[in-house]
Write an enzyme that holds these catalytic residues in place. Structure first.
Site, PDB file in Angstrom:
ATOM      1  N   TYR A 144      -2.116 -29.120  29.274  1.00  0.00           N
ATOM      2  CA  TYR A 144      -2.810 -30.032  28.357  1.00  0.00           C
ATOM      3  C   TYR A 144      -3.716 -31.004  29.116  1.00  0.00           C
ATOM      4  O   TYR A 144      -4.695 -31.488  28.567  1.00  0.00           O
ATOM      5  CB  TYR A 144      -1.802 -30.851  27.546  1.00  0.00           C
ATOM      6  CG  TYR A 144      -1.344 -30.199  26.261  1.00  0.00           C
ATOM      7  CD1 TYR A 144      -0.737 -28.961  26.260  1.00  0.00           C
ATOM      8  CD2 TYR A 144      -1.514 -30.852  25.038  1.00  0.00           C
ATOM      9  CE1 TYR A 144      -0.305 -28.380  25.084  1.00  0.00           C
ATOM     10  CE2 TYR A 144      -1.081 -30.285  23.858  1.00  0.00           C
ATOM     11  CZ  TYR A 144      -0.485 -29.043  23.882  1.00  0.00           C
ATOM     12  OH  TYR A 144      -0.058 -28.475  22.704  1.00  0.00           O
ATOM     13  N   LYS A 195       8.072 -19.823  32.793  1.00  0.00           N
ATOM     14  CA  LYS A 195       7.823 -18.423  33.098  1.00  0.00           C
ATOM     15  C   LYS A 195       7.696 -18.277  34.612  1.00  0.00           C
ATOM     16  O   LYS A 195       6.614 -18.038  35.158  1.00  0.00           O
ATOM     17  CB  LYS A 195       6.606 -17.896  32.330  1.00  0.00           C
ATOM     18  CG  LYS A 195       7.023 -17.488  30.904  1.00  0.00           C
ATOM     19  CD  LYS A 195       5.983 -16.776  30.109  1.00  0.00           C
ATOM     20  CE  LYS A 195       5.556 -15.447  30.650  1.00  0.00           C
ATOM     21  NZ  LYS A 195       6.464 -14.332  30.269  1.00  0.00           N
ATOM     22  N   ASP A 228       9.312 -16.875  26.832  1.00  0.00           N
ATOM     23  CA  ASP A 228       9.123 -15.866  25.772  1.00  0.00           C
ATOM     24  C   ASP A 228      10.479 -15.392  25.235  1.00  0.00           C
ATOM     25  O   ASP A 228      10.674 -15.252  24.027  1.00  0.00           O
ATOM     26  CB  ASP A 228       8.265 -14.682  26.260  1.00  0.00           C
ATOM     27  CG  ASP A 228       8.740 -14.068  27.567  1.00  0.00           C
ATOM     28  OD1 ASP A 228       9.588 -14.674  28.260  1.00  0.00           O
ATOM     29  OD2 ASP A 228       8.269 -12.967  27.908  1.00  0.00           O
ATOM     30  N   ASP A 252       5.452 -27.190  22.830  1.00  0.00           N
ATOM     31  CA  ASP A 252       4.682 -27.255  21.585  1.00  0.00           C
ATOM     32  C   ASP A 252       5.020 -26.051  20.711  1.00  0.00           C
ATOM     33  O   ASP A 252       5.311 -26.182  19.513  1.00  0.00           O
ATOM     34  CB  ASP A 252       3.187 -27.273  21.929  1.00  0.00           C
ATOM     35  CG  ASP A 252       2.313 -27.377  20.691  1.00  0.00           C
ATOM     36  OD1 ASP A 252       2.639 -28.197  19.809  1.00  0.00           O
ATOM     37  OD2 ASP A 252       1.318 -26.638  20.604  1.00  0.00           O
ATOM     38  N   ASP A 256       7.660 -25.752  17.184  1.00  0.00           N
ATOM     39  CA  ASP A 256       7.204 -25.299  15.867  1.00  0.00           C
ATOM     40  C   ASP A 256       8.119 -24.182  15.352  1.00  0.00           C
ATOM     41  O   ASP A 256       8.461 -24.142  14.166  1.00  0.00           O
ATOM     42  CB  ASP A 256       5.758 -24.760  15.932  1.00  0.00           C
ATOM     43  CG  ASP A 256       4.751 -25.740  15.355  1.00  0.00           C
ATOM     44  OD1 ASP A 256       4.893 -26.956  15.621  1.00  0.00           O
ATOM     45  OD2 ASP A 256       3.824 -25.300  14.647  1.00  0.00           O
TER      46      ASP A 256
END
Ligand code: NAD
Ligand code: IPM
Ligand code: MN
Length: 370
Positions: A144, A195, A228, A252, A256
């Site tokens: 970000y 990851k 993932d 983020d 959600d």
């Protein structure tokens, strides 16, 4: 006798932000009238509302106020009206500036499935019943904010967009510490997600979290998971998690996904905290729902205000030392849901569908009844 418990800057923002925030103001009024506890409250603009008024997504004067208060409460920013603006002055930049300049590196996103909402989740009831997880999202670093970033022209006429994922030792350690300390007050388990199989920043993340764990957190069970896989596990068997700690972008996305386990994005609150002030022990803080400005339902009076109300409850708990009032608000919300009073996003068979304001009225009625 009334007691002033602190100062709050409210920035309702855009879309459904102001609609939901109006219900928080009613609760603040109720606290003053009924409990004699007042909050020194000031309103200001952020996002598209600030762009319309000042040409920037947050005014410098607003930043000065945000630095001075005990906490900031934000509604939501963004919307189609401002989608085509230059990236540097988009509504979302106002939110990111607040997070960055207030140093709010730890974003706590609790995903709790209330008993009454088990049937509102898109997952099977047995998968989500009793769910109580805490996602700790790193909020001021990573892709970000990393440099270099931009969009550039290439010699062959194509364009190239690029961002940089970067994390330092300290950025990782301070957010991991928040996760370990929270786990200690919960079920004692932390899952760290990155990851490391494809990203160097992920390798460093895993190494630093592991190192910190060895320096005094032996009582906490630490596991590592690729982000993932974590997304998959969140929808397969979410109750395996207690605290999840992850970077800005993965956090983020995972939060959600976690929101839908609770029934709706309209249910998920969050707290963004900085480092405690050495003098006062109090951390800078901003509270905001996880959802956005919901342009598709703006102006219809149907938005679910619970995520914003619960964000205010988090402010009462973490900044204003009013855990008992936070409990009362959360209990009132639970009772209203149990009575099958629902906004459209969490509607179910046999429930009474209400709008934003009626939901606020129902919650205040329960506060008065308790
Ligand atoms: P969104 O969260 O605004 O909406 C996603 C979906 O969830 C929509 O269908 C919306 O109607 C529904 N929804 C969200 N909150 C709800 C509520 N309280 N009650 C009922 N339904 C609700 O996400 P989006 O559509 O991807 O983004 C819209 C705008 O909001 C964009 O400009 C985005 O950048 C911005 N955004 C802001 C924040 C924030 O301010 N913290 C967070 C996410 C998105
Ligand atoms: C969130 C939002 C923000 C983010 C946007 C609006 C900048 O999606 O708070 O989750 O990406 O962090
Ligand atoms: Mn988001």
């Amino acid at each position: 006798m009334s007691e002033q418990i602190g100062s709050l800057l409210i920035v309702p923002g855009d879309g459904i932000g102001p609609e939901a925030m109006a219900q928080v103001q009613r609760i603040i009024d109720w606290m003053g009238d009924t409990l004699g506890k007042t909050i020194d409250t000031e309103y200001d603009l952020v996002g598209g509302a600030a762009i319309d008024a000042h040409g920037v997504p947050i005014h410098d004067d607003t930043m000065v106020k945000a630095q001075a208060v005990d906490a900031v409460l934000l509604g939501a920013v963004g919307g189609p009206k401002w989608d085509d603006l230059d990236f540097s002055i988009k509504p979302e930049r106002g939110l990111l500036r607040l997070r960055s300049e207030l140093g709010l590196f730890a974003n706590l996103r609790p995903a709790v499935c209330f008993e009454a909402l088990v049937d509102s989740s898109s997952l099977k009831p047995e998968v989500v019943a009793g769910l109580d997880i805490m996602i700790v999202r790193e909020l001021t670093g990573g892709i970000y904010f990393g440099e270099p970033r931009g969009i550039e022209d290439m010699p062959d006429g194509q364009r190239r967009g690029f961002n940089t994922q970067t994390y330092t030792t300290n950025e990782i350690r301070r957010v991991a510490k928040v996760a370990f300390d929270l786990a200690r007050k919960r079920d004692g388990r932390v899952t760290s997600c990155e990851k490391a199989n494809v990203m160097e920043s992920g390798i460093l993340w895993r190494e630093e979290v592991t190192k910190l764990h060895g320096e005094g957190y032996d009582d906490i069970e630490l596991s590592h998971m690729y982000a993932d896989n974590a997304a998959m596990q969140l929808v397969r068997a979410p109750k395996q998690f207690d605290v999840m700690v992850t970077d800005n972008l993965f956090g983020d996305i995972l939060s959600d996904a976690a929101a839908m386990l609770t029934g709706s994005l309209g249910m998920l609150p969050s707290a963004s905290l900085g480092a405690p002030d050495p003098a006062t022990g109090r951390a800078k803080a901003m509270y905001e729902p996880v959802h956005g400005s919901a342009p598709d339902i703006t102006g219809q009076g149907i938005a679910n205000p619970i995520a914003t109300i619960m964000s205010f409850a988090m402010a009462l708990r973490y900044t204003f030392d009013q855990g008992d009032i936070a409990d009362r608000i959360e209990d009132a919300v639970k009772t209203v849901l149990a009575k099958k009073i629902r906004t459209g996003d969490i509607m179910c068979d046999g429930a009474k569908q209400v709008g934003t304001e009626e939901m606020g009225t129902a919650i205040i009625a329960e506060l008065n009844a308790a």
